[in-house]
Design a protein around this motif. Structure first.
Motif, mmCIF file in Angstrom:
data_model
loop_
_atom_site.group_PDB
_atom_site.id
_atom_site.type_symbol
_atom_site.label_atom_id
_atom_site.label_comp_id
_atom_site.label_asym_id
_atom_site.label_seq_id
_atom_site.Cartn_x
_atom_site.Cartn_y
_atom_site.Cartn_z
ATOM 1 N N ASP A 1 16.521 10.876 -25.014
ATOM 2 C CA ASP A 1 17.023 9.463 -25.463
ATOM 3 C C ASP A 1 17.261 8.663 -23.909
ATOM 4 N N GLY A 2 17.899 9.439 -22.897
ATOM 5 C CA GLY A 2 17.913 8.781 -21.511
ATOM 6 C C GLY A 2 16.691 8.486 -20.964
ATOM 7 N N ALA A 3 15.627 9.502 -21.254
ATOM 8 C CA ALA A 3 14.423 9.142 -20.489
ATOM 9 C C ALA A 3 13.627 8.074 -21.026
ATOM 10 N N SER A 4 13.727 7.952 -22.339
ATOM 11 C CA SER A 4 13.157 6.804 -22.937
ATOM 12 C C SER A 4 13.594 5.418 -22.706
ATOM 13 N N LEU A 5 14.967 5.459 -22.678
ATOM 14 C CA LEU A 5 15.624 4.312 -22.238
ATOM 15 C C LEU A 5 15.374 3.833 -20.798
ATOM 16 N N PHE A 6 15.427 4.816 -19.864
ATOM 17 C CA PHE A 6 14.977 4.553 -18.511
ATOM 18 C C PHE A 6 13.548 4.153 -18.432
ATOM 19 N N SER A 7 12.687 4.789 -19.109
ATOM 20 C CA SER A 7 11.244 4.390 -19.260
ATOM 21 C C SER A 7 11.009 2.859 -19.614
ATOM 22 N N GLY A 8 11.643 2.354 -20.833
ATOM 23 C CA GLY A 8 12.065 1.265 -21.158
ATOM 24 C C GLY A 8 12.386 0.306 -20.132
ATOM 25 N N LEU A 9 13.407 0.510 -19.420
ATOM 26 C CA LEU A 9 13.905 -0.545 -18.472
ATOM 27 C C LEU A 9 12.794 -0.629 -17.407
ATOM 28 N N ASN A 10 12.213 0.579 -16.855
ATOM 29 C CA ASN A 10 11.098 0.469 -15.717
ATOM 30 C C ASN A 10 10.066 -0.582 -16.218
ATOM 31 N N HIS A 11 9.566 -0.048 -17.599
ATOM 32 C CA HIS A 11 8.420 -1.123 -18.080
ATOM 33 C C HIS A 11 8.739 -2.532 -18.241
ATOM 34 N N GLU A 12 10.056 -2.687 -18.405
ATOM 35 C CA GLU A 12 10.384 -4.412 -18.563
ATOM 36 C C GLU A 12 10.211 -4.879 -17.052
ATOM 37 N N TYR A 13 11.048 -4.472 -16.301
ATOM 38 C CA TYR A 13 11.243 -4.772 -14.945
ATOM 39 C C TYR A 13 9.716 -4.697 -14.196
ATOM 40 N N SER A 14 8.957 -3.861 -14.576
ATOM 41 C CA SER A 14 7.653 -3.562 -13.876
ATOM 42 C C SER A 14 6.916 -5.133 -14.351
ATOM 43 N N GLN A 15 6.970 -5.713 -15.169
ATOM 44 C CA GLN A 15 6.368 -7.012 -15.584
ATOM 45 C C GLN A 15 6.653 -8.078 -14.258
ATOM 46 N N TYR A 16 8.126 -8.015 -13.830
ATOM 47 C CA TYR A 16 8.578 -8.978 -13.019
ATOM 48 C C TYR A 16 7.804 -8.678 -11.578
ATOM 49 N N VAL A 17 7.729 -7.312 -11.355
ATOM 50 C CA VAL A 17 7.245 -6.860 -10.114
ATOM 51 C C VAL A 17 5.656 -7.334 -10.090
ATOM 52 N N LEU A 18 5.044 -7.165 -11.219
ATOM 53 C CA LEU A 18 3.498 -7.508 -11.321
ATOM 54 C C LEU A 18 3.464 -9.093 -11.021
ATOM 55 N N PHE A 19 4.111 -9.630 -11.454
ATOM 56 C CA PHE A 19 3.862 -11.016 -11.458
ATOM 57 C C PHE A 19 4.541 -11.889 -10.372
ATOM 58 N N ALA A 20 5.585 -11.408 -9.778
ATOM 59 C CA ALA A 20 6.379 -12.148 -8.822
ATOM 60 C C ALA A 20 6.915 -10.931 -7.592
ATOM 61 N N PRO A 21 6.093 -10.078 -7.119
ATOM 62 C CA PRO A 21 6.652 -8.964 -6.245
ATOM 63 C C PRO A 21 7.364 -9.410 -5.047
ATOM 64 N N GLU A 22 6.890 -10.543 -4.559
ATOM 65 C CA GLU A 22 7.695 -11.117 -3.497
ATOM 66 C C GLU A 22 9.059 -11.648 -3.356
ATOM 67 N N SER A 23 9.532 -11.583 -4.749
ATOM 68 C CA SER A 23 10.962 -11.937 -4.863
ATOM 69 C C SER A 23 11.965 -10.804 -5.208
ATOM 70 N N LEU A 24 11.240 -9.637 -5.202
ATOM 71 C CA LEU A 24 12.131 -8.344 -5.255
ATOM 72 C C LEU A 24 12.017 -7.515 -4.075
ATOM 73 N N ASP A 25 13.110 -6.935 -3.789
ATOM 74 C CA ASP A 25 13.287 -5.701 -3.106
ATOM 75 C C ASP A 25 13.287 -4.215 -4.061
ATOM 76 N N PHE A 26 11.727 -3.820 -3.580
ATOM 77 C CA PHE A 26 11.799 -2.374 -4.743
ATOM 78 C C PHE A 26 12.778 -1.452 -4.665
ATOM 79 N N ARG A 27 13.244 -1.427 -3.362
ATOM 80 C CA ARG A 27 14.309 -0.294 -3.174
ATOM 81 C C ARG A 27 15.618 -0.642 -3.984
ATOM 82 N N LYS A 28 16.129 -1.928 -3.944
ATOM 83 C CA LYS A 28 17.053 -2.230 -4.532
ATOM 84 C C LYS A 28 17.033 -2.189 -6.124
#
Length: 293
Positions: free
Chosen positions: A147-174
């Motif tokens: 359950d934890g792995a699936s929830l973490f994967s889902g979070l990563n997937h959702e934020y990946s879309q922001y990374v893809l379309f506006a990478p300059e606005s995000l600090d990947f480490r943070k």
């Protein structure tokens, strides 16, 4: 991978990202790459074969980098998970055209081979998260690993879309640290409240076992056919002069198909020489090669 094959893959990725898989023709890819359509077919038997090759190449590179981090025992598990997430976002930016292609027209559902491949990729991802969760949170977390792995994967997937379309606005480490903190919230809450798990360890074992079955059934190209032909002829008991003639004909075939516009007369001439071999398997390969004309 030779330069021309890489050129075709890179060009196809851009075309698929811009127009989508279904709206892009082989002719458009060839024109954009500045090569003849026949030359493209030397490396890829069909558009579907080209798409599968793109996935295989792209995800192999991606998973190689991820597995190198996941297997680094010198990094403590939580930091390793953060680094995995950070590198995943970096890869999204580095392979922007490839990721954009994935968003177009649900091209992932082309055939069963593609579905199996994606199933396997999903299994590898969940298994990586699961093992890290157990290492970070200990045995108390075992009932909630999946359950934890699936929830973490889902979070990563959702934020990946922001990374893809506006990478300059995000600090990947943070962002990676933020997501690891959210995983803390989820796991500590489940460990404390002890709800009944939705996904059991038995289910992930079943999931992982099925994922082992995935593989690509690669479509053969004229290059594969010619290579097979050479092996078959090399395995025959022939007089040296005949063997030399046949292998020379194969060499001419390779050179001709490597040209932007292979000359049919030359190809047919070489095939005629090779048809002096009466072995059934060789005749079948020659028919396959002839079909490319």
């Amino acid at each position: 991978m030779n330069d021309k094959k890489r050129l075709i893959l890179d060009t196809a990725i851009k075309c698929f990202a811009n127009k989508g898989y279904h709206a892009t023709s082989i002719q458009e890819i060839a024109d954009t790459a500045g090569i003849a359509k026949g030359s493209l077919y030397f490396y890829f038997k069909s558009k579907e074969h080209l798409l599968i090759s793109i996935f295989e190449h792209g995800f192999t590179e991606f998973m190689t980098k991820m597995q190198a981090i996941a297997g680094d025992s010198d990094i403590e598990p939580r930091e390793r998970l953060i680094r995995l997430t950070e590198v995943q976002f970096e890869q999204f930016v580095e392979n922007h055209d490839f990721i954009m292609m994935l968003f177009k027209e649900h091209a992932l559902h082309i055939n069963e081979d593609m579905k199996q491949f994606l199933f396997g990729l999903r299994a590898q991802t969940i298994e990586t998260y699961r093992s890290h969760i157990l290492a970070i949170y200990g045995e108390e977390a075992r009932p909630y690993m999946l359950d934890g792995a699936s929830l973490f994967s889902g979070l990563n997937h959702e934020y990946s879309q922001y990374v893809l379309f506006a990478p300059e606005s995000l600090d990947f480490r943070k962002l990676a640290e933020f997501l690891a903190d959210r995983l803390d919230d989820v796991m500590f809450s489940m460990i404390a409240k002890r709800p009944e798990p939705i996904l059991s360890e038995a289910k992930i074992e079943q999931f992982a076992e099925k994922a082992k079955m995935f593989s690509f059934k690669k479509a053969r190209t004229v290059y594969d056919e010619i290579s097979l032909l050479r092996k078959l002829i090399e395995g025959l008991q022939l007089e040296s002069a005949q063997r030399e003639d046949l292998l020379s004909s194969i060499q001419v075939l390779e050179a001709e198909f490597d040209k932007p516009n292979p000359q049919k007369v030359i190809v047919k001439g070489m095939l005629a020489v090779l048809k002096s071999c009466k072995e059934k398997e060789i005749r079948q390969v020659l028919q396959h090669i002839e079909a490319y004309l």
